[in-house]
Write a protein that holds these residues in place. Structure first.
Motif, short mmCIF file in Angstrom:
data_model
loop_
_atom_site.label_atom_id
_atom_site.label_comp_id
_atom_site.label_asym_id
_atom_site.label_seq_id
_atom_site.Cartn_x
_atom_site.Cartn_y
_atom_site.Cartn_z
N VAL A 180 0.84 -1.20 0.00
CA VAL A 180 0.00 0.00 0.00
C VAL A 180 0.88 1.25 0.00
N LEU A 181 1.92 1.25 0.84
CA LEU A 181 2.85 2.38 0.88
C LEU A 181 3.50 2.59 -0.48
N VAL A 192 5.37 8.65 4.22
CA VAL A 192 5.07 8.54 5.66
C VAL A 192 5.45 9.86 6.31
N ILE A 193 4.47 10.53 6.90
CA ILE A 193 4.71 11.86 7.47
C ILE A 193 4.75 11.84 9.00
N VAL A 220 0.18 8.59 6.32
CA VAL A 220 0.64 8.69 4.94
C VAL A 220 -0.14 9.79 4.21
N GLY A 221 0.58 10.68 3.56
CA GLY A 221 -0.07 11.74 2.80
C GLY A 221 0.96 12.75 2.34
N GLY A 230 -4.14 6.89 8.08
CA GLY A 230 -3.35 6.26 9.12
C GLY A 230 -3.35 4.76 8.90
N LEU A 231 -2.32 4.23 8.24
CA LEU A 231 -2.21 2.79 8.03
C LEU A 231 -1.83 2.15 9.36
N MET A 232 -2.63 1.19 9.82
CA MET A 232 -2.47 0.67 11.17
C MET A 232 -2.35 -0.84 11.19
#
Length: 321
Positions: A180-181, A192-193, A220-221, A230-232
């Motif tokens: 996904v990233l 990734v911020i 991520v944005g 927010g990928l968790m």
């Protein structure tokens, strides 16, 4: 210019008026437009099962952010999530808002008849102490009030002088963050911020987990000053079930997100290069909706299968405060 940014959540509902009340009365949005789409346009935007859709676009005054609410014909009774799939991955889960006065925001919602869950999470991050409370509304749409150090949220929320901010982020539990990233980087130029980790019993109680939660989040944005995903990973020993394939219209709930892209053609080309033909679920279709104007839109599906409605819109003017 950035390749794309998040406008806000895409919500499928059996009660348009009820969802509109939630986001206007509790979260301070305003209605930007109501419109009807049907036939090929409806199928392109929301999937081949959809013959027609009533659409409401909401906006947070003073920002270029908001939400899109949709009611579909034929109606669908299936939900993306229920109480038994709160920890499941590969579908969006919670729409986050910053609440400068956390207790006042929760009280504001309850005074308007909304049930904010009794369990509240209180946890420590490097920046200080944070509080989180969830509101589950119709169609199992989950929203969150986030409280914490004002200095920290100065770098995140644009709106900090009202009951809640604009949409801060949308949580996105995933089975495998790596693909996904990579897709987000290749297609939307997202990075990734912010990263964080939480291990706290109050979080496990709020999430309804029967075991310890060791949450790791990757935000991520484009920037913390815009809505982000927010990928968790909840880090539960039993593993999380996957909802891949269920996240999208016409099922009801938080089915996806609306993105704004500078160049739709280029975005779709990048999506095909990164994820193959299956990464683009529709051809571009004409779209006329405030606050997007006369434009085009198409659907992109990253590896976890979440519906991304990508609208070609360059620097739309923010709504009045």
């Amino acid at each position: 210019m950035t390749a794309a940014r998040i406008y806000g959540p895409l919500i499928s509902t059996g009660d348009l008026d009820g969802q509109t009340r939630l986001f206007t009365e509790v979260f301070g949005m305003r209605e930007a437009c109501r419109t009807h789409v049907e036939g090929e346009q409806a199928a392109a935007l929301f999937g081949p099962e959809v013959r027609a859709a009533e659409v409401i676009v909401l906006n947070t005054p003073g920002t270029n952010n908001g939400a899109m609410l949709c009611s579909f014909d034929p109606p669908c009774e299936e939900l993306v999530r229920d109480q038994d799939s709160r920890l499941a991955a590969d579908a969006l889960k919670v729409i986050d808002f910053y609440a400068p006065d956390h207790a006042a925001a929760v009280r504001h919602a309850r005074e308007r008849g909304y049930a904010v869950v009794q369990e509240e999470a209180a946890y420590e991050l490097e920046a200080g102490a944070f509080r989180e409370a969830h509101l589950w509304a119709g169609d199992n749409v989950a929203t969150a009030f986030l409280g914490g150090p004002a200095d920290f949220f100065t770098g995140y929320a644009q709106v900090r002088d009202r009951v809640v901010s604009e949409v801060l982020s949308i949580s996105s539990p995933v089975s495998d963050a790596g693909p996904v990233l990579d897709f987000y980087d290749a297609v939307f130029d997202w990075q990734v911020i912010f990263e964080y980790a939480i291990t706290d019993a109050s979080l496990a109680a709020m999430l309804g987990s029967g075991e310890d939660v060791q949450l790791r989040g990757l935000c991520v944005g484009n920037s913390t000053r815009e809505p982000y995903f927010g990928l968790m990973d909840y880090g539960i020993s039993s593993g999380a079930a996957s909802l891949r394939g269920r996240s999208g219209p016409p099922r009801r709930g938080l089915v996806g997100a609306v993105l704004l892209a500078d160049d739709l053609t280029a975005t779709l080309s990048k999506a095909r290069e990164a994820g193959g033909e299956q990464a683009v679920a529709s051809a571009p279709t004409d779209l006329e909706m405030a606050p997007f104007g006369v434009t085009r839109a198409a659907v992109v599906l990253p590896p976890h299968g979440v519906w991304h409605l990508v609208v070609e819109a360059t620097n739309p003017a923010p709504a009045d405060r």
